[in-house]
Design a protein around this motif. Structure first.
Motif: not given
Length: 642
Positions: A417-422, A434-441
């Motif tokens: 799934p694609a991450a939610a970007i705030q 902030v990219v919710n639930g994902i670190g790095g990238g």
């Protein structure tokens, strides 16, 4: 020729029933009996009779003896005046008298005595007065002695003080007497109760209450008893009644057991000084030794799934809750957010009236420990509370039941799934999110024409920020692309511009129409409007393609006069507000809001480009009615961002 004549006598003033006193028995010589000499030491009329063998010879005769010359030594010794203090009312008299007598003490009538005010100390209105008539005689008077030899004078004054009166016989000073005049009866009309405030070492306010007791002429009245009546919560130094000192004053120290407004009364007997109580105000002051930022009760859950409540308790100098305080929470750690608040770094929360506490829910994107600085507003300055900063902890959320623990993401690169970007609203210089639930990238931002404006490696907590080069213009639509470590790509578009608000009226009266125009929300973003202090829901609106929208509503009739805020909260952009003044309705009838309306606010949806073309220029000029906010947090401090 051999008869014996018995003489006897009595003083006429003793009366007709007085006993006759026996005199000499004198033999007649050639028919004549003489009592020789016949003298007296008591002046006045004397009766003398003669008898032979009890037979009265004719009638009794009357003989007059006059007093001798005045005896100055006896006159000096008789000088007497009234003692004590009498009221300086211009009527009540002191008395001075002299007995004019001869050497035998016989009164000498008709003898002149001169009285003179020879000394005046602090008295402007003293005068000699005639004792019989009460007529003012000024500073000098000549008084003749009466039939009984008495010469007297009166002395009055309408001012407090001491006078001296001299008595003279011709050029001979008979003596001097001092007379004292005191104040009249105390008067509650001229007596005063005054207050002077000071702050003690514990920052508690104390008052010195001073009563000055005066009579009707304004003269102080020493020795008068004063009683104080205290409202519940006041404390008085000493116990009454209190007596006025020589200066007519009574001073007591008044403290309080709690903050608030109280009344103090001072009484003269059954009469209230000044006919009313005086007000004493003891303001509540923040007590930093007792106030505190409290440690959270437990941990929250990352991925913004379970918040942590941060609590601050404010206490005043009396140990009571400080209900009127404001607490500021600095939520500027990367990946940490205040719940239900768009994205400000510094959140102000009013203290609850009942508990004296301010509470804020905070959420985190990633697990870990974060710090929240807590401060309170006091005397226009922000001060750190004891216990600040507090540490809030967030744990990893439990695994999703749908996940396959044995699935290796590298076996299927790019799948997931694609991450939610705030994102945080930007003015075109810096973009953060902030990219919710994902670190790095990696995060790549491109402009309207496809030009890459920035590229940044994202941290483990999902937060990122980069400077745009070149700087984007307001209204440009940016494309943000995030590629995580599993090569899953997430995309979002973002319109450049920080939301700004313009009020239709400031100030506005209750019952009148108010409006707010907003620009730079994201196209299609749902925006909710609320008027505060007491929340009044104004409805929802959807921003147009240009990010503009407006709300119009009627200010409720029950809204109190003062400062109020309209808050617009966008689902993507966050919360923005503008402050305006509400004024009470003018005297006379005025239209009331329609109570049958379904909602108090009437949102206007759609684009507002025509209106906003003018409004955007006006935003640069309207100061107090416009507030623009950015999430670019400054260095950590306890002061709110400006």
């Amino acid at each position: 020729g051999e008869a014996a004549v018995a003489f006897s006598f009595r003083h006429a003033e003793d009366g007709a029933d007085a006993e006759w006193q026996a005199g000499p028995v004198v033999p007649a010589v050639d028919g004549t009996a003489l009592w020789h000499p016949f003298s007296a030491t008591r002046a006045g009329l004397w009766q003398v009779k003669a008898e032979v063998d009890g037979v009265l010879l004719g009638a009794a005769v009357t003989v007059l003896f006059e007093a001798g010359p005045p005896d100055l030594s006896k006159m000096k010794g008789s000088l007497a005046g009234t003692a004590g203090v009498i009221a300086a009312d211009g009527v009540t008299r002191h008395r001075l008298s002299v007995a004019v007598v001869d050497s035998f003490g016989n009164p000498v009538p008709g003898q002149a005595v001169r009285f003179e005010l020879t000394g005046v100390a602090g008295v402007a209105g003293a005068s000699l007065v005639d004792l019989a008539e009460g007529t003012p005689l000024g500073g000098e008077a000549l008084i003749g002695s009466s039939l009984v030899g008495a010469a007297g004078i009166g002395v009055v004054s309408d001012r407090v003080g001491t006078v001296t009166v001299s008595a003279w016989s011709d050029s001979e000073l008979l003596g001097q007497v001092a007379f004292t005049f005191g104040p009249e009866a105390p008067s509650v009309e001229t007596s005063t109760l005054e207050l002077e405030s000071a702050t003690d070492a514990s920052r508690k306010l104390v008052y010195t209450a001073t009563v000055t007791v005066r009579d009707g002429d304004g003269d102080v009245v020493p020795g008068t008893e004063v009683e104080f009546e205290l409202a519940d919560g006041l404390l008085l130094s000493g116990s009454g009644p209190f007596s006025a000192g020589p200066d007519g004053r009574v001073s007591v120290v008044v403290a309080a057991s709690r903050a608030g407004a109280f009344e103090l009364e001072a009484w003269l007997g059954a009469n209230l000084i000044g006919s009313k109580a005086v007000a004493l105000v003891f303001p509540a002051v923040l007590d930093l030794e007792s106030s505190a930022a409290l440690e959270p009760a437990g941990a929250g859950m990352a991925d913004r799934r379970a918040p942590v409540e941060v609590v601050a308790r404010l206490v005043d100098q009396y140990g009571d809750r400080l209900a009127d305080g404001v607490v500021g929470f600095r939520v500027d750690a990367a990946g940490l957010f205040a719940s239900d608040v768009a994205s400000p770094c510094f959140v102000t929360v009013p203290v609850d009236q009942d508990s004296g506490e301010a509470r804020l829910l905070v959420e985190a994107v990633s697990a870990g420990a974060y710090q929240v600085a807590v401060s309170a507003s006091f005397d226009g300055e922000w001060v750190d509370l004891p216990g600040s900063p507090v540490t809030v902890e967030f744990t990893h959320p439990p695994p999703d039941p749908g996940d396959d623990p044995g699935d290796d993401p590298d076996d299927d690169p790019g799948d997931g799934p694609a991450a939610a970007i705030q994102l945080t609203p930007t003015d075109g210089a810096v973009l953060s999110g902030v990219v919710n639930g994902i670190g790095g990238g990696t995060v790549v931002v491109t402009g309207t024409d496809g030009t890459e404006l920035c590229r940044v490696e994202m941290g483990s907590n999902g937060a990122w920020s980069c400077e745009l080069e070149p700087i984007a213009s307001e209204g440009d639509v940016l494309r943000i692309e995030h590629t995580d470590q599993s090569r899953v790509v997430s995309e979002v578009s973002w319109r450049v511009g920080v939301p700004r608000l313009v009020l239709g009226s400031d100030p506005v009266r209750v019952g009148a129409s108010q409006s707010v125009v907003a620009v730079n929300f994201q196209p299609g973003e749902e925006v909710t409007a609320v008027m505060r202090s007491d929340p009044v829901q104004l409805g929802r609106a959807v921003a147009g393609a240009d990010g503009g929208l407006s709300f119009t509503w009627v200010v409720p009739a029950d809204v109190p006069a003062g400062s109020h805020t309209v808050q617009l909260t966008g689902a993507m952009s966050g919360q923005f507000s503008a402050v305006f003044e509400v004024m009470a309705t003018e005297a006379g009838p005025s239209p009331s809001p329609n109570p049958s309306s379904a909602v108090r606010g009437l949102p206007l949806t759609g684009s507002t480009a025509g209106l906003l073309t003018l409004a955007s220029g006006a935003l640069l000029l309207v100061g107090g009615s416009v507030l623009a906010w950015s999430r670019r947090c400054a260095a950590r401090s306890t002061a709110p961002l400006q």
